[in-house]
Design an enzyme around this catalytic site. Structure first.
Site, PDB file in Angstrom:
ATOM      1  N   ASP A 247       0.864  -1.180   0.000  1.00  0.00           N
ATOM      2  CA  ASP A 247       0.000   0.000   0.000  1.00  0.00           C
ATOM      3  C   ASP A 247       0.905   1.235   0.000  1.00  0.00           C
ATOM      4  OD1 ASP A 247      -3.013   0.796   1.813  1.00  0.00           O
ATOM      5  OD2 ASP A 247      -1.656   2.166   0.795  1.00  0.00           O
TER       6      ASP A 247
ATOM      7  N   ASP B 246      -3.509   2.233  -5.456  1.00  0.00           N
ATOM      8  CA  ASP B 246      -2.233   2.206  -4.705  1.00  0.00           C
ATOM      9  C   ASP B 246      -2.061   0.966  -3.839  1.00  0.00           C
ATOM     10  OD1 ASP B 246      -3.884   2.758  -2.424  1.00  0.00           O
ATOM     11  OD2 ASP B 246      -2.233   3.882  -1.521  1.00  0.00           O
ATOM     12  N   GLU B 247      -2.887  -0.038  -4.056  1.00  0.00           N
ATOM     13  CA  GLU B 247      -2.923  -1.136  -3.099  1.00  0.00           C
ATOM     14  C   GLU B 247      -3.172  -2.473  -3.790  1.00  0.00           C
ATOM     15  OE1 GLU B 247      -6.022  -0.257  -0.320  1.00  0.00           O
ATOM     16  OE2 GLU B 247      -5.777  -2.168   0.710  1.00  0.00           O
TER      17      GLU B 247
HETATM   18  P1  TTP Z   1      -5.298   4.895   1.116  1.00  0.00           P
HETATM   19  O1  TTP Z   1      -4.249   3.889   0.810  1.00  0.00           O
HETATM   20  O2  TTP Z   1      -6.444   4.490   1.979  1.00  0.00           O
HETATM   21  O3  TTP Z   1      -4.652   6.160   1.830  1.00  0.00           O
HETATM   22  P2  TTP Z   1      -3.285   6.900   1.536  1.00  0.00           P
HETATM   23  O4  TTP Z   1      -2.445   6.136   0.551  1.00  0.00           O
HETATM   24  O5  TTP Z   1      -3.552   8.306   1.156  1.00  0.00           O
HETATM   25  O6  TTP Z   1      -2.606   6.918   2.957  1.00  0.00           O
HETATM   26  P3  TTP Z   1      -1.923   5.692   3.743  1.00  0.00           P
HETATM   27  O7  TTP Z   1      -0.494   6.101   3.921  1.00  0.00           O
HETATM   28  O8  TTP Z   1      -2.655   5.614   5.036  1.00  0.00           O
HETATM   29  O9  TTP Z   1      -2.081   4.467   2.902  1.00  0.00           O
HETATM   30  O10 TTP Z   1      -5.912   5.446  -0.224  1.00  0.00           O
HETATM   31  C1  TTP Z   1      -5.141   5.617  -1.400  1.00  0.00           C
HETATM   32  C2  TTP Z   1      -5.611   6.837  -2.164  1.00  0.00           C
HETATM   33  O11 TTP Z   1      -6.986   6.717  -2.488  1.00  0.00           O
HETATM   34  C3  TTP Z   1      -5.486   8.126  -1.385  1.00  0.00           C
HETATM   35  O12 TTP Z   1      -4.195   8.713  -1.516  1.00  0.00           O
HETATM   36  C4  TTP Z   1      -6.567   8.970  -1.967  1.00  0.00           C
HETATM   37  C5  TTP Z   1      -7.617   7.980  -2.409  1.00  0.00           C
HETATM   38  N1  TTP Z   1      -8.731   7.976  -1.428  1.00  0.00           N
HETATM   39  C6  TTP Z   1      -9.816   8.809  -1.635  1.00  0.00           C
HETATM   40  O13 TTP Z   1      -9.865   9.534  -2.643  1.00  0.00           O
HETATM   41  N2  TTP Z   1     -10.825   8.840  -0.712  1.00  0.00           N
HETATM   42  C7  TTP Z   1     -10.802   8.062   0.412  1.00  0.00           C
HETATM   43  O14 TTP Z   1     -11.729   8.129   1.247  1.00  0.00           O
HETATM   44  C8  TTP Z   1      -9.673   7.198   0.627  1.00  0.00           C
HETATM   45  C9  TTP Z   1      -9.601   6.328   1.857  1.00  0.00           C
HETATM   46  C10 TTP Z   1      -8.678   7.186  -0.317  1.00  0.00           C
HETATM   47 MG    MG Z   2      -2.152   4.061   0.698  1.00  0.00          MG
END
Ligand code: TTP
Ligand code: MG
Length: 357
Positions: free
Chosen positions: A8, A104-105
């Site tokens: 992730d 991203d995951e």
């Molecule tokens: P995530 O992997 O949930 O969050 P992140 O990568 O920003 O942070 P982390 O370091 O905790 O992993 O989500 C990936 C991307 O998806 C995030 O950068 C933006 C998008 N996203 C949204 O647009 N709305 C949301 O509610 C979430 C959870 C994510």
């Molecule tokens: Mg992330």
């Protein structure tokens, strides 16, 4: 025993924006904005902003209350799609067993990976290094023997983390984890569990299978296993969604043009709502579907014209009605609006990912 890695990216959209705006690096900032009406929610924020309580999906106005210094940056999905394509290309060097969860995951099943002596920890390290070398971005990884634990692991020491959860004594090791870490336990279930005094995996471990099923239905079976670190789910190579549509079937066939347009608009509104989850995809085509009372069916398509507007769909429908008057003679039993997404590219290794036009 399987070898699963969950990867992730850290504060993904925000980290990508930092590449072009290094000045943001030491300031609290978030991706998202305020609309003219003062509404709007954040996609994500950097870790500095998170210290103020700023979170993904939080209304921008609320985030600004929590963190008045918060800098708002507009989103650039094309950039995120490009980086995403790159990281999935990296994953594909290690295995074909890739399940994409979002831009991203992903889960990777590296059980049969022959690189790095089939050592899953080394593989995860190398993937993280490849990502950093080729995108200048950090990711976090979880390594374990099933999906549940790999995903929990990747979140354990973000950002730029790598956690390993080994099978020995796993039930005890995870007993202190909060129930919210379980896949599929969202806000509602979490609250229900809290009300029943269930806060940790350990609390769940004390219940019998029957007690869990009585309280949570079929999901209770999964919780029974998950809370002990057992998860038999396979990594499923992702099939990309190609289209999204919303349709309505009528009890009696409709002939009135205005009434049909109204139904079509309802479909459109619901479709817009459901599309919010698919903002990472590009829309290629719009279509309207009509099924007549005799079950004959027709689809009218047109290339996407930028921002989605109902009048594009209305035009498609009205033009068809002008061309042939089946609507008036036969009546309509189903109507719907839909979009097709830009096609995913099929790579040699069967992995699909988004490419830019
Ligand atoms: P995530 O992997 O949930 O969050 P992140 O990568 O920003 O942070 P982390 O370091 O905790 O992993 O989500 C990936 C991307 O998806 C995030 O950068 C933006 C998008 N996203 C949204 O647009 N709305 C949301 O509610 C979430 C959870 C994510
Ligand atoms: Mg992330």
């Amino acid at each position: 025993m399987k070898k699963i890695i969950h990867i992730d990216m850290d504060y993904f959209f925000a980290q990508v924006e930092e590449l072009d705006r290094p000045d943001l690096k030491h300031k609290p900032f978030a991706i998202g904005g305020l609309s003219e009406t003062g509404r709007g929610v954040l996609s994500t924020s950097n870790y500095i902003a998170r210290k103020f309580g700023v979170k993904s999906a939080m209304p921008t106005a609320l985030a600004l209350k929590k963190c008045p210094e918060l800098i708002l940056v507009r989103s650039h999905f094309d950039k995120y799609r490009k980086v995403s394509a790159k990281i999935f290309e990296i994953f594909a060097r290690y295995t074909t067993q890739i399940e994409r969860l979002s831009l991203d995951e992903a889960y990777l099943d590296v059980t049969d990976c022959t690189l790095h002596n089939n050592d899953a920890i080394k593989i995860a390290k190398n993937i993280k290094e490849d990502i950093f070398r080729e995108t200048k971005l950090t990711a976090s990884a979880g390594v374990s023997f099933n999906k549940l634990l790999a995903k929990i692991g990747s979140d354990l020491n973000k950002p730029n983390g790598l956690s390993v959860l080994r099978p020995e004594g796993i039930a005890e090791k995870i007993a202190h984890f909060e129930v919210g870490k379980i896949n599929g336990v969202g806000k509602v279930t979490q609250e229900k569990m809290h009300k029943l005094g269930l806060r940790t995996f350990g609390d769940l471990q004390k219940l019998t299978l029957k007690e869990l099923v009585d309280a949570f239905g079929d999901s209770g079976v999964s919780y029974y296993h998950y809370c002990r670190g057992i998860d038999k789910r396979e990594v499923k190579p992702h099939r990309e969604r190609k289209s999204l549509s919303v349709e309505r079937t009528f009890h009696s066939d409709l002939k009135d043009h205005e009434e049909l347009l109204l139904k079509l608009e309802h479909c459109f509104e619901e479709m817009l709502d459901r599309l919010k989850k698919h903002q990472d995809k590009k829309i290629k085509t719009l279509f309207v579907k009509i099924k007549y009372s005799d079950f004959q069916q027709t689809t009218i398509e047109a290339a996407s014209m930028g921002k989605l507007k109902f009048n594009h769909f209305e035009k498609l429908f009205s033009e068809r009605v002008q061309e042939n008057d089946k609507v008036k003679t036969k009546g309509v039993r189903l109507i719907g609006t839909g979009v097709k997404f830009l096609r995913a590219k099929n790579l040699k290794n069967q992995l699909t990912f988004w490419h830019e036009t």
